[in-house]
Write an enzyme that holds these catalytic residues in place. Structure first.
Site, PDB file in Angstrom:
ATOM      1  N   ASP A  11       0.866  -1.178   0.000  1.00  0.00           N
ATOM      2  CA  ASP A  11       0.000   0.000   0.000  1.00  0.00           C
ATOM      3  C   ASP A  11       0.904   1.229   0.000  1.00  0.00           C
ATOM      4  O   ASP A  11       2.110   1.117   0.239  1.00  0.00           O
ATOM      5  CB  ASP A  11      -0.880  -0.023   1.267  1.00  0.00           C
ATOM      6  CG  ASP A  11      -1.759   1.217   1.391  1.00  0.00           C
ATOM      7  OD1 ASP A  11      -2.305   1.659   0.357  1.00  0.00           O
ATOM      8  OD2 ASP A  11      -1.897   1.755   2.499  1.00  0.00           O
ATOM      9  N   SER A  12       0.313   2.380  -0.223  1.00  0.00           N
ATOM     10  CA  SER A  12       1.065   3.625  -0.136  1.00  0.00           C
ATOM     11  C   SER A  12       1.563   3.869   1.290  1.00  0.00           C
ATOM     12  O   SER A  12       2.489   4.638   1.499  1.00  0.00           O
ATOM     13  CB  SER A  12       0.163   4.786  -0.545  1.00  0.00           C
ATOM     14  OG  SER A  12      -1.006   4.773   0.247  1.00  0.00           O
ATOM     15  N   CYS A  74      -4.004  -1.239  -2.211  1.00  0.00           N
ATOM     16  CA  CYS A  74      -4.247   0.204  -2.234  1.00  0.00           C
ATOM     17  C   CYS A  74      -5.126   0.467  -3.454  1.00  0.00           C
ATOM     18  O   CYS A  74      -4.785   0.030  -4.566  1.00  0.00           O
ATOM     19  CB  CYS A  74      -2.902   0.902  -2.384  1.00  0.00           C
ATOM     20  SG  CYS A  74      -2.977   2.663  -2.714  1.00  0.00           S
ATOM     21  N   GLU A 155      -6.069   9.733   9.296  1.00  0.00           N
ATOM     22  CA  GLU A 155      -4.686   9.616   9.784  1.00  0.00           C
ATOM     23  C   GLU A 155      -4.449  10.483  11.011  1.00  0.00           C
ATOM     24  O   GLU A 155      -3.619  10.158  11.847  1.00  0.00           O
ATOM     25  CB  GLU A 155      -3.715   9.984   8.674  1.00  0.00           C
ATOM     26  CG  GLU A 155      -3.822   8.981   7.560  1.00  0.00           C
ATOM     27  CD  GLU A 155      -2.525   8.704   6.856  1.00  0.00           C
ATOM     28  OE1 GLU A 155      -1.714   9.633   6.758  1.00  0.00           O
ATOM     29  OE2 GLU A 155      -2.357   7.565   6.398  1.00  0.00           O
ATOM     30  N   CYS A 187     -11.209   2.845  -0.614  1.00  0.00           N
ATOM     31  CA  CYS A 187      -9.934   3.348  -0.097  1.00  0.00           C
ATOM     32  C   CYS A 187      -9.598   2.573   1.170  1.00  0.00           C
ATOM     33  O   CYS A 187     -10.495   2.277   1.979  1.00  0.00           O
ATOM     34  CB  CYS A 187     -10.060   4.837   0.219  1.00  0.00           C
ATOM     35  SG  CYS A 187      -8.611   5.524   1.026  1.00  0.00           S
ATOM     36  N   HIS A 189      -8.321   3.316   3.910  1.00  0.00           N
ATOM     37  CA  HIS A 189      -8.530   3.933   5.226  1.00  0.00           C
ATOM     38  C   HIS A 189      -9.978   3.877   5.707  1.00  0.00           C
ATOM     39  O   HIS A 189     -10.240   3.965   6.899  1.00  0.00           O
ATOM     40  CB  HIS A 189      -8.136   5.416   5.173  1.00  0.00           C
ATOM     41  CG  HIS A 189      -6.664   5.648   5.122  1.00  0.00           C
ATOM     42  ND1 HIS A 189      -5.858   5.060   4.171  1.00  0.00           N
ATOM     43  CD2 HIS A 189      -5.845   6.403   5.899  1.00  0.00           C
ATOM     44  CE1 HIS A 189      -4.615   5.451   4.367  1.00  0.00           C
ATOM     45  NE2 HIS A 189      -4.576   6.272   5.403  1.00  0.00           N
TER      46      HIS A 189
END
Ligand code: DGL
Length: 269
Positions: A11-12, A74, A155, A187, A189
């Site tokens: 993932d990023s 991702c 985040e 996504c 997150h």
């Protein structure tokens, strides 16, 4: 390819740990190697060419580790680099991404429904969700909206407070998402605010989480390709990041749902 070879997941950054955790639960016999490209986070605002260049470097790392499968955990990288990685890796490993399993799931379960998709600018602007879903089932209506503020918000740990609710209300209240029956968390997150997203609606809405759907897809894929690690092996998962800070250490536990030891591994020197 060895059945006991590890599965590479990237993932990023740290968000892909939601996918890694779902895979760990679904496939307890597999060895996992995670790579979070925290030095280049976020991917969601980057160009396709830049994400492709990062993805190739990460694939090289997994190939050195003799991974049997590489999971692009991702959405932004799945939208930008899936085809290129498949070509680049060729027969050396299998490539799975987080978008294809979700598309298959929607195409088979959401006939005559209106599906909303939220994700980063890269994911939504690529048009990959509506195009791939409609290619499989023309009786699904797809509405998509880029929701770029959600990643930095999550985040920062803004999950359950007023600001988070205001941002969610603003995005989900957008006319682009009106009348949807289900909502795709496009996504890594977003599983962390799944309840808040569902809570926006005053009627029951199906919230589709790609981490779980991808893990189920991966299990079927490994079985179909005779690549399932059947024998129990001592789990020795490893979690690498290209930049390590206290904040990444903190988020790792949040996204993985249990303690994780992050190891620093620079690919760009
Ligand atoms: N992992 C990204 C995704 O799923 C979100 C974070 C980023 O923009 O890098 O699209």
């Amino acid at each position: 390819m060895q059945k006991t070879a590890p599965i590479g997941i990237f993932d990023s950054g740290i968000g892909g740990l939601t996918v890694a955790h779902a895979i760990k639960n679904e496939l307890p016999n597999e060895q996992l190697i995670y790579f979070g490209d925290t030095a280049h986070l976020p991917y969601g605002d980057k160009s396709t060419a830049t994400i492709q260049a990062y993805a190739v470097k990460i694939a090289d790392f997994f190939l050195q580790q003799k991974c049997k499968v590489i999971v692009i955990a991702c959405n932004s990288a799945s939208a930008a680099a899936n085809e290129l990685l498949k070509e680049y890796v060729a027969s050396r490993a299998k490539i799975i991404n987080v978008i294809e399993p979700m598309v298959n799931y929607i195409a088979t379960t959401q006939t005559n429904k209106t599906v909303g998709v939220i994700g980063t600018k890269q994911t939504i602007n690529s048009g990959i969700y509506p195009q791939s879903i409609l290619a499989q089932n023309t009786h699904v209506k797809v509405k998509a909206l880029a929701t770029p503020l959600l990643v930095p918000m999550i985040e920062e740990g803004f999950l359950h407070n007023r600001i988070a609710h205001d941002v969610i209300d603003k995005y989900l209240g957008n006319t682009a998402l009106q009348g949807i029956d289900s909502l795709v968390l496009g996504c890594t997150h977003y599983p962390l605010i799944k309840d808040e997203l569902a809570g926006y609606y005053n009627h029951p809405i199906q919230v589709l989480d790609s981490s779980i759907i991808t893990a189920t897809f991966l299990k079927q894929f490994l079985a179909a390709n005779n690549l399932l690690a059947t024998a129990e092996q001592p789990a020795h998962h490893r979690f690498f990041v290209s930049d390590l800070t206290d904040s990444f250490k903190h988020s790792a536990k949040l996204f993985f749902g249990e303690p994780v030891v992050l190891e620093m591994h620079r690919l760009w020197e």
